[in-house]
Design a protein around this motif. Structure first.
Motif, PDB file in Angstrom:
ATOM      1  N   SER A  15       0.799  -1.224   0.000  1.00 18.96           N
ATOM      2  CA  SER A  15       0.000   0.000   0.000  1.00 18.96           C
ATOM      3  C   SER A  15       0.832   1.274   0.000  1.00 18.96           C
ATOM      4  N   HIS A  16       1.862   1.309   0.838  1.00 21.06           N
ATOM      5  CA  HIS A  16       2.572   2.566   1.094  1.00 21.06           C
ATOM      6  C   HIS A  16       4.043   2.419   0.708  1.00 21.06           C
ATOM      7  N   ASP A  19       6.279  -0.094   2.617  1.00 19.08           N
ATOM      8  CA  ASP A  19       5.734  -1.393   3.052  1.00 19.08           C
ATOM      9  C   ASP A  19       6.520  -2.580   2.477  1.00 19.08           C
ATOM     10  N   HIS A 117      -4.048  -1.958   3.602  1.00 18.60           N
ATOM     11  CA  HIS A 117      -3.331  -3.209   3.345  1.00 18.60           C
ATOM     12  C   HIS A 117      -4.315  -4.323   2.968  1.00 18.60           C
TER      13      HIS A 117
HETATM   14 ZN   LIG Z   1       1.426   0.436   4.883  1.00 22.35          ZN
END
Ligand SMILES: [Zn+2]
Length: 248
Positions: A15-16, A19, A117
């Motif tokens: 997601s980020h 991650d 997530h």
């Molecule tokens: Zn994340």
């Protein structure tokens, strides 16, 4: 790094922008050393993050990509904090899978407590299936591809690992890739607000976790994965005669 046409063997979708580094960087580094082409797709630019800016985070992600030796690093530019299983997100993911043709995708687990997530996992699972359906998004002009294999990064004690990758030789490079995200992690010299992952203890806990998963297979460090589908084993003797820890 590769062009918009570069095909890869393994794609990590998280997601980020930090991650993938936190969860599967050791495995990506190892696969790269084994000659596979690797890539990371970040779903968002992490603009909801308490620390850092999206421009700064994009530069950090590129530096981490260099350290991990990635062939491609992509971003789907979904809204951080609002990643949902939408038709748009599925279609964008299908287009990436059809263009890059990964044989294996790593992603988060569907039970992850962070909504982004969990949603990322669902988008990946549905897009992996849809990418094999010729009529889905046919107007975009890409060919259907075989469904890639999916392996989910394990973080919860409730999820028994299907396999653990020995990353003992790649721990230092994994640490460097994580530290490339300088805005996100502990620094003594910053006035930015403290978050869960920027606390001094967070990276230590991550270290313990790598060591714990390593101990389950009798090595110095490991990353754990869960595969929902039954594994198709060709040579059971070769697989099962690898070193194991009977106390795992
Ligand atoms: Zn994340």
């Amino acid at each position: 790094m590769g062009t918009s046409e570069t095909e890869i063997d393994v794609l990590a979708v998280f997601s980020h922008p930090d991650d993938a580094e936190l969860t599967v960087a050791g495995t990506l580094l190892k696969l790269k050393s084994q000659g596979y082409r690797t890539g990371v797709l970040d779903m968002t630019r992490g603009e909801m993050g308490t620390r850092g800016t999206s421009e700064g985070r994009a530069l950090e992600a590129l530096e981490a990509a260099r350290i991990m030796g990635l062939d491609v690093r992509l971003n789907l530019e979904q809204p951080d904090g609002h990643v949902w299983l939408t038709e748009e997100a599925r279609t964008m993911m299908v287009r990436v899978i059809r263009a890059r043709k990964p044989k294996v995708i790593f992603t988060s687990h569907w039970d992850d407590p962070h909504p982004d997530h969990a949603a990322t996992c669902r988008i990946v699972r549905e897009a992996a299936r849809l990418s094999s359906m010729r009529r889905y998004d046919e107007e975009h002009g890409q060919d259907a591809v075989p469904v890639p294999a999916l392996a989910h990064a394990v973080y919860s004690r409730l999820v028994p690992p299907s396999f653990i990758v020995d990353i003992s030789d790649f721990v230092e490079e994994k640490r460097q890739a994580i530290r490339a995200h300088v805005s996100q992690f502990y620094r003594a010299d910053t006035t930015e607000p403290v978050t869960r992952i920027s606390e001094k203890g967070f990276l230590e806990q991550l270290e313990y976790r790598m060591r714990y998963y390593g101990s389950l297979i009798g090595v110095a460090a490991g990353e754990a994965f869960y595969v929902r589908e039954a594994l198709n084993v060709d040579d059971a003797v070769a697989l099962l005669s690898r070193p194991m820890n009977i106390y795992s």
